[in-house]
Design an enzyme around this catalytic site. Structure first.
Site: not given
Ligand SMILES: [Zn+2]
Length: 302
Positions: A77, A233, A260
Site C-alpha cells: 500500500h 483495492h 500478491h
Molecule cells: Zn492490499
C-alpha cells in the site's frame, strides 16, 4: 525533461502492524537521484532492503521483502502511494518488520507524502515502456501487460460471495485518479478466514478499523467507501506490487483474479523479458539498462 522526484522533507507517522499487532514508527526521508525506494530497519542498525523484485520474500496475504534474512512486510500500500505520487527516491525507515496498516488503504500514505511535499531533482526519470505483450497465468488467475501510451490497469475479481460475484474496472493511473479513485479503497477479508488467520498468529492487529470484513451476506463495517471498493483495492495492490520493477511502467496491465503472489511473480517476469520493453529517458530509448542515449536531431542512436 521529466525529473526524478523525492520527498521535500522528512515526515513520520505511527501505526500498528496488521499481523503482529505491534506499534510501528514509519518515517519517509529524502534520497538522492537514482537511489530508488529503499526500506531501512532502524531497529537493526539501519539495515537497508531495496524495494526490488530481487528482494521478494514469501508472499501470502501481503507482499514481503527480505535481504540477508532481514525482512519488511506488507509493503504494497505504501509503494502504491509512493509510485502513484511520482516519488522515485525515498528512504523508508521502520522500527519493526511491518509497514503499519493504517486504515487498510493508501490514503494515509498519500496524506503523509503530501504533507512532506514533493521535490523535483536534477536528473531525468527513466520509464519502462512495454513494446510487446507479456502474460502469465496460474490456474484461473491471469495477468498480462500490453503496449499503451499510458499506465492503465484493468482488474476483475470474482469470488463465491453474493457481494463479489463479479467486479471489474479500468483506470488510467495518474496522480489525480489514484488519489481520488484508488487510494481510499481498503483491504478486505472474509469473516470465515479471520478466525483461521488468528489461529495462525496472523492479523492480530486486524479490525474493522483497518479492513472491510465480509460476512455471509454483507459487510460488517458501517459503509463501503465505493460500491466497488474491492476491485479498486485490487488495483491499488497491483500498482504497489508492480513498483518492484524499479521503474514507472508505461503499459496496460490486465489482471483477473490475481493476488500478491501472481502480481510479484509477474513483476519479476517483466524484468526477465528484456525484448518486450524499452527503457525511455527524455522520450529517447536507452540501449541497455544504464546506458546513456546519444541524441542526433531527436533520434536516439547508440
Ligand atoms: Zn492490499
Amino acid at each position: 525533461m521529466e525529473a526524478q522526484r523525492t520527498v521535500r522533507r522528512p515526515i513520520s507517522c505511527v501505526g500498528i502492524g496488521l499481523h503482529s499487532g505491534n506499534k510501528v514508527n514509519l518515517s519517509l526521508k529524502p534520497a538522492a537521484p537514482d537511489h530508488g525506494i529503499r526500506f531501512r530497519r532502524t531497529d537493526l542498525g539501519n539495515f537497508e532492503v531495496p524495494a526490488t523484485v530481487s528482494n521478494l520474500a514469501g508472499i501470502q496475504l501481503a507482499t514481503g521483502l527480505s535481504r540477508d534474512q532481514v525482512s519488511v512486510e506488507t509493503v504494497e500500500h505504501l509503494l502504491s502511494a509512493l509510485v502513484s505520487l511520482g516519488i522515485d527516491n525515498v528512504i523508508i525507515e521502520l522500527n519493526s518488520p511491518e509497514v503499519p496498516i493504517m486504515d487498510g488503504s493508501a490514503a494515509p500514505f498519500v496524506y503523509l507524502i503530501q504533507e512532506a511535499g514533493v521535490k523535483r531533482q536534477q536528473k531525468s526519470r527513466r520509464f519502462l515502456k512495454i513494446v510487446r505483450p507479456i502474460a502469465l497465468s496460474r490456474g484461473d488467475k491471469r495477468i498480462a501487460i500490453y503496449p499503451s501510451d499510458h499506465f492503465k490497469v484493468t482488474y476483475s475479481v470474482s469470488y463465491d460471495h453474493p457481494l463479489l460475484r463479479h467486479q471489474s474496472r479500468t483506470l488510467l493511473i495518474t496522480e489525480e485518479s489514484f488519489i481520488e479513485e484508488i487510494a481510499p479503497a481498503r483491504t478486505f477479508t472474509f469473516l470465515k478466514d479471520v478466525e483461521m488467520l488468528r489461529q495462525n498468529g496472523l492479523a492480530l492487529g486486524g479490525s474493522l478499523e483497518n479492513a472491510v470484513v465480509l460476512g455471509e451476506t454483507g459487510v460488517l463495517n458501517n459503509a463501503l467507501r465505493f460500491e466497488d471498493e474491492f476491485v479498486r483495492h485490487k488495483i491499488l495492490d497491483a500498482v504497489g506490487d508492480l513498483a518492484l520493477v524499479g521503474y514507472p511502467v508505461i503499459g496496460h496491465l490486465v489482471a483477473h483474479r490475481a493476488g500478491h503472489a501472481l502480481h510479484t511473480e509477474f513483476a519479476a517476469k517483466i524484468l526477465e523479458e528484456t525484448s518486450a520493453w524499452r527503457l525511455i529517458e527524455d522520450g529517447l530509448e536507452l540501449a541497455v539498462p544504464g546506458a546513456v542515449p546519444v541524441s542526433v536531431k531527436g533520434i536516439a542512436t547508440f
